[in-house]
Design a protein around this motif. Structure first.
Motif, mmCIF file in Angstrom:
data_model
loop_
_atom_site.group_PDB
_atom_site.id
_atom_site.type_symbol
_atom_site.label_atom_id
_atom_site.label_comp_id
_atom_site.label_asym_id
_atom_site.label_seq_id
_atom_site.Cartn_x
_atom_site.Cartn_y
_atom_site.Cartn_z
ATOM 1 N N TRP A 337 0.932 -1.263 0.065
ATOM 2 C CA TRP A 337 -0.022 0.098 -0.122
ATOM 3 C C TRP A 337 0.862 1.244 0.031
ATOM 4 O O TRP A 337 2.115 1.074 0.269
ATOM 5 N N ALA A 338 0.314 2.272 -0.446
ATOM 6 C CA ALA A 338 0.873 3.655 -0.352
ATOM 7 C C ALA A 338 0.100 4.762 0.127
ATOM 8 O O ALA A 338 -1.276 4.782 -0.485
ATOM 9 N N VAL A 339 0.554 5.723 0.662
ATOM 10 C CA VAL A 339 -0.547 6.945 1.157
ATOM 11 C C VAL A 339 0.365 7.956 0.557
ATOM 12 O O VAL A 339 1.371 8.273 0.893
ATOM 13 N N ASP A 340 -0.381 9.027 0.040
ATOM 14 C CA ASP A 340 0.113 10.216 -0.361
ATOM 15 C C ASP A 340 0.607 11.345 0.836
ATOM 16 O O ASP A 340 0.274 10.915 2.118
ATOM 17 N N SER A 341 1.177 12.415 0.436
ATOM 18 C CA SER A 341 1.916 13.216 1.307
ATOM 19 C C SER A 341 0.753 13.863 2.239
ATOM 20 O O SER A 341 1.288 14.343 3.275
ATOM 21 N N THR A 342 -0.365 14.055 1.601
ATOM 22 C CA THR A 342 -1.222 14.622 2.644
ATOM 23 C C THR A 342 -1.897 13.792 3.616
ATOM 24 O O THR A 342 -2.701 14.460 4.652
ATOM 25 N N MET A 343 -1.572 12.479 3.737
ATOM 26 C CA MET A 343 -2.000 11.708 4.702
ATOM 27 C C MET A 343 -1.181 11.121 5.699
ATOM 28 O O MET A 343 -1.349 10.358 6.345
ATOM 29 N N THR A 344 0.078 11.866 5.764
ATOM 30 C CA THR A 344 1.346 11.282 6.421
ATOM 31 C C THR A 344 1.345 12.439 7.751
ATOM 32 O O THR A 344 1.405 13.551 7.448
ATOM 33 N N THR A 345 1.965 11.952 8.797
ATOM 34 C CA THR A 345 2.544 12.874 9.786
ATOM 35 C C THR A 345 3.679 13.818 9.476
ATOM 36 O O THR A 345 3.876 14.919 10.146
ATOM 37 N N THR A 346 4.361 13.277 8.500
ATOM 38 C CA THR A 346 5.840 14.065 8.034
ATOM 39 C C THR A 346 5.469 14.883 7.002
ATOM 40 O O THR A 346 6.248 15.738 6.512
ATOM 41 N N GLY A 347 4.254 14.721 6.095
ATOM 42 C CA GLY A 347 4.098 15.283 4.756
ATOM 43 C C GLY A 347 4.944 14.809 3.792
ATOM 44 O O GLY A 347 5.139 15.300 2.501
ATOM 45 N N LYS A 348 5.264 13.449 3.906
ATOM 46 C CA LYS A 348 6.213 12.551 2.884
ATOM 47 C C LYS A 348 5.336 11.261 2.512
ATOM 48 O O LYS A 348 4.688 10.628 3.689
ATOM 49 N N ALA A 349 5.198 11.110 1.404
ATOM 50 C CA ALA A 349 4.539 10.024 0.908
ATOM 51 C C ALA A 349 4.937 8.476 1.767
ATOM 52 O O ALA A 349 6.328 8.583 1.834
ATOM 53 N N ILE A 350 4.233 7.485 1.921
ATOM 54 C CA ILE A 350 4.791 6.217 2.692
ATOM 55 C C ILE A 350 4.456 5.106 1.871
ATOM 56 O O ILE A 350 3.193 5.126 1.527
ATOM 57 N N LEU A 351 4.989 4.393 1.655
ATOM 58 C CA LEU A 351 4.931 3.245 1.063
ATOM 59 C C LEU A 351 5.150 1.649 1.725
ATOM 60 O O LEU A 351 6.396 1.684 2.477
ATOM 61 N N PHE A 601 -8.393 0.407 7.631
ATOM 62 C CA PHE A 601 -7.362 1.024 8.618
ATOM 63 C C PHE A 601 -6.745 2.458 7.852
ATOM 64 O O PHE A 601 -7.013 3.192 8.545
ATOM 65 N N LEU A 602 -6.532 2.400 6.387
ATOM 66 C CA LEU A 602 -6.222 3.347 5.810
ATOM 67 C C LEU A 602 -7.432 4.534 5.921
ATOM 68 O O LEU A 602 -7.061 5.975 6.066
ATOM 69 N N SER A 603 -8.402 4.204 5.612
ATOM 70 C CA SER A 603 -9.607 5.200 5.436
ATOM 71 C C SER A 603 -9.806 5.759 6.895
ATOM 72 O O SER A 603 -10.765 6.905 6.664
ATOM 73 N N SER A 604 -9.725 5.086 7.961
ATOM 74 C CA SER A 604 -10.131 5.590 9.217
ATOM 75 C C SER A 604 -9.053 6.254 9.942
ATOM 76 O O SER A 604 -9.324 6.767 11.182
#
Length: 869
Positions: A337-351, A601-604
């Motif tokens: 899975w991957a989440v873009d930079s708007t969804m992370t605590t650091t503003g960096k995308a996570i994979l 998990f990701l949507s919540s």
């Protein structure tokens, strides 16, 4: 406190000289006992040892090969400049080369230094060369692999690549590095001990051998015999019931990542053919033509298959059972899975990614970081193949899961007793192509094996019906060229462009970049057919041949979706409205519970961190249990309106009621759930299976159990909405209701628990019955790790295979915070030498859900530095 180790700074518990000496002495004793146990006469696949005990060149050299590297200058002929290799404390090398050629030669040298026996076994498996070193016990495997044709495909791929192409030059440089290390081993008498125990010397490495290793992985991921299982089910249950229980689209909720809109466009041609499937016409007589047309059996859609087809099906399953465990697909179960930079605590995308494969010692993976004029990447790859399959470069990161689409198809060829070695295709008689192999045998001599091929592929059975096999994995593919393109990609457009040449195995490539973008795409061949039911064996007369593949622009994919995340877990990637065929619910796609769990998990979560990503990757939460378990108590009590529940039943129901649905090793409720679900499946479908005489002894895929993906999905949907499905009906369950069967299954569970744990037992820890084991490729028990108490099950994100001793699961856990931290761990170590401290040193961290930093090791902190000239 996060479970992350920095390889440049970690302190291993056994680094003290005294403890190291004790460890080596203990391991040497274990290996010595294991070696002596096979005796001088040999046991099983291990030949007589004889000269293996030679004190100067025998197995005793295993101790000298176990030492950690020390800083030194080494000569490596063929290099254009100097290559430096810095080793971390865990044996992960960082390679710095001044030319691409030198980089690939150094990679070959390192792979051979630490994993030569594994590399040789992988190429032998694929090429049909195991019986030369293991004896006749491996002959059936060799014959099957030669029939499937991995060597024919690898040879064709090398011809297409060409020695003068960039990819060809890289493969030749890699082979040169491997061969130099083989030569050095031989000159010093230090070949890995496995070669000495088996009394053979590895042959020189070639580019074809690397392509054979690639074929190993392809077969493991997408070769199946599911159409044969369908055929046997149709013969037993009838077509209507079979398709009701094993439908094309699963009845339970699925979570696709590509939600459309979809376009139906012209199919792309399949421009490459399976090697050996040339078409040669034979003279045609009118009478023979009429006879052939009379045998043009329609697709198997009747209530029962012919007895000849059943005999052929059984023969195929018997033959393919010879596939070694390393080459048999066990069901996928990978996550990414991957989440873009708007969804992370650091503003960096996570994979994140964790491919689930056979967990062996040594591991399937070897890890490194490399730098050259054109490449700068870090991650894990397979020994025998240069480069990596999963990892990151300076701009992007990626990971893979299996798409699980159907890639294997069976054809019932039209033949005639009056025309041996011919088949009827597209209105003409054709000559079969015959390829003769001489399989070398241990101790000398050869076994002759003839492979016959039609236009569809190799013939697997002539038991009354001539069945041939069309397999996408046999089509030459430019996978290595695709990976080289990915190593240099800076954005999703370049990433996609590189993957255009990837044909097989089809994979879900998840993507993230340092600009915060994310994506996912599943390149590869998706065969399409006219008016066919390709989940069954098809007529080989020509009307059901593949007519093309899904165009690259229309394969499942998503880029920067409005959800801000993408994910895959072997689920069906698209909605039912997707206009192309990609496979059925039976085997080709996973249950969907892990995908749903990841999506939930990701949507919540408003913000995702590395810590929460680690927690999700190691989650043992069972979503299916959360859905089904609440139904049990009410169903049992409804069947006992006057009370009268036994103390054991009351205790077990209480444990289930208090459960958090986590398959932890200490959980008694997890054990109750496992027993219950198996009983629920057997009590629901058992009467039908017995009355229909489903041949469960022929293939484990036909037996009732949690390995039956479609039946588990059926029973989930029927349990949650019993009035909307056909499962709880007179035809299937003989008039019994859902609650009656649940109550029966729970009663069976209580009785089994009392029998297996004792009538007075008050707890049944999941870890006391569910184990994990990392099996040595040598199959010597003393060289394996475990079994040890194992959490998880097939539906948890930290998945285990379906057995109570799991030998497959997360083979590599990878987390990339783009432009920040990169973390990874796998259950094994960098060396295949059992005495090396790098044999299992990563296992404790893997078991504890911890990770190592993938950051480059500064020279000042390196354990050793090799300077290659």
């Amino acid at each position: 406190m996060r479970g992350v180790f920095d390889r440049g700074r970690e302190t291993l518990p056994l680094r003290a000289p005294l403890r190291r000496s004790i460890l080596l002495l203990t391991l040497a004793s274990v290996v010595l006992l294991a070696t002596i146990s096979v005796g001088f006469a040999g046991v099983g696949t291990v030949p007589p040892l004889g000269e293996s005990f030679n004190p100067f060149g025998g197995v005793w050299t295993i101790a000298s090969n176990a030492k950690n590297p020390h800083s030194e200058t080494l000569n490596l002929p063929g290099l254009n400049g100097i290559v430096t290799v810095s080793f971390s404390n865990s044996g992960v090398p960082e390679i710095n080369a001044t030319t691409n050629h030198d980089l690939f030669e150094a990679m070959g040298y390192l792979h051979a230094h630490f994993r030569l026996f594994e590399m040789d076994i992988l190429r032998r498996e694929a090429a049909g060369g195991l019986s030369q070193i293991l004896g006749r016990s491996a002959l059936a495997n060799d014959e099957l692999e030669l029939t499937l044709g991995l060597e024919r495909t690898a040879t064709a791929e090398w011809k297409l690549i060409g020695a003068s192409s960039p990819v060809g030059k890289d493969l030749l440089a890699y082979a040169a590095g491997v061969n130099f290390q083989i030569g050095e081993f031989q000159k010093s008498g230090n070949l890995p001990a496995q070669f000495k125990l088996l009394h053979y010397v590895p042959t020189p490495w070639t580019p074809v051998d690397s392509l054979l290793v690639e074929g190993d992985l392809t077969q493991n991921l997408d070769f199946t015999t599911t159409p044969i299982d369908y055929s046997l089910l149709v013969n037993s249950l009838g077509y209507k019931t079979t398709m009701a229980l094993f439908p094309v689209i699963a009845k339970n909720l699925q979570d696709p990542y590509d939600l459309g809109p979809y376009k139906k466009v012209a199919l792309a041609p399949i421009t490459r053919s399976i090697p050996g499937t040339r078409v040669v016409s034979a003279p045609l007589k009118t009478s023979s033509a009429h006879a052939a047309r009379s045998h043009l059996n329609p697709q198997l859609v009747s209530s029962s298959a012919s007895q000849a087809q059943v005999s052929a099906d059984k023969a195929i399953l018997s033959e393919t059972s010879a596939i070694t465990s390393n080459l048999r697909r066990w069901g996928g179960d990978s996550n990414n899975w991957a989440v873009d930079s708007t969804m992370t605590t650091t503003g960096k995308a996570i994979l994140a990614g964790d491919p689930h494969l056979a967990q062996t010692l040594p591991s399937i993976w070897y890890q490194w970081s490399v730098t050259s004029p054109n490449y700068n990447f870090s991650g894990v790859g397979i020994p025998g193949l240069p480069g990596i399959l999963i990892g990151h470069n300076a701009n992007i990161a990626w990971s893979l899961t299996d798409t699980q689409n159907q890639a294997t198809f069976f054809y019932q060829e039209v033949t005639s007793p009056s025309r041996p070695n011919q088949y009827f295709w597209r209105s003409k008689w054709r000559e079969m192509n015959h390829i003769t192999y001489e399989i070398p045998q241990r101790g000398g001599g050869h076994t002759r094996w003839v492979v016959s091929l039609t236009v569809h592929g190799p013939i697997l059975s002539r038991n009354g019906v001539t069945d041939s096999l069309w397999w996408a994995g046999a089509i030459p593919s430019d996978d290595l060229a695709a990976m080289l393109g990915i190593y240099q990609a800076e954005n999703f457009t370049q990433f996609k462009t590189a993957l255009r040449s990837w044909l097989a195995p089809t994979q879900n490539f998840v993507y993230a970049d340092t600009l915060g973008n994310i994506g996912i795409i599943a390149p590869g061949i998706y065969p399409q057919f006219r008016s066919a039911k390709p989940w069954l064996p098809m007529s080989g007369a020509g009307q059901f041949d593949p007519v093309g593949t899904i165009p690259f622009a229309e394969v499942p994919q998503s880029y920067d979706p409005i959800s801000h995340y993408v994910f895959s877990a072997n689920q069906r990637e698209v909605l039912p409205s997707y206009p192309y065929y990609i496979g059925t619910s039976a085997d080709f796609f996973d249950y969907g519970y892990r995908a749903r769990d990841i999506s939930t998990f990701l949507s919540s979560h408003a913000k995702i961190s590395i810590a929460s990503t680690e927690a999700l990757q190691n989650s043992n939460f069972d979503l299916l249990a959360q859905e089904i378990v609440p139904l049990i108590g009410a169903a049992v009590r409804a069947s006992h309106p006057a009370g009268g529940l036994s103390p054991a039943m009351q205790r077990d129901l209480s444990l289930l009621q208090q459960w958090d649905y986590t398959m932890s090793t200490s959980s008694s409720a997890a054990t109750i759930w496992w027993y219950f679900l198996n009983n629920y499946l057997r009590d629901t479908f058992g009467p039908l299976w017995r009355s229909s005489k489903v041949p469960v002894g022929i293939d484990s895929s036909l037996a009732l159990g949690t390995n039956q993906v479609s039946l588990v999905e059926d029973i989930e949907a029927a349990s949650l909405q019993p009035s909307t499905t056909e499962i709880f009906s007179t035809a299937i369950t003989q008039g019994r209701t859902r609650d009656e069967i649940i109550s029966q299954a729970m009663g069976d569970t209580v009785a089994e628990l009392a029998k297996n744990f004792g009538a007075g037992a008050r707890s049944y820890p999941w870890g006391s019955m569910h184990k994990r084991e990392f099996v040595s490729l040598t199959l010597v028990k003393a060289l394996s790790y475990g079994p040890f108490p194992g959490a998880g099950d097939p539906w948890t994100i930290d998945a285990a295979d379906g057995g109570l001793t799991s030998v497959a699961g997360p083979s590599w856990r990878f987390i990339a915070e783009m432009g920040g931290e990169y973390l990874g761990v796998y259950p094994g170590g960098q060396s295949e030498n059992p005495l090396s401290p790098w044999y299992t040193d990563q296992v404790p961290a893997w078991r504890n859900g911890q990770y190592f930093s993938m950051a480059a090791t500064p020279p000042s902190q390196a354990m050793a530095i090799w300077t290659l000239r």
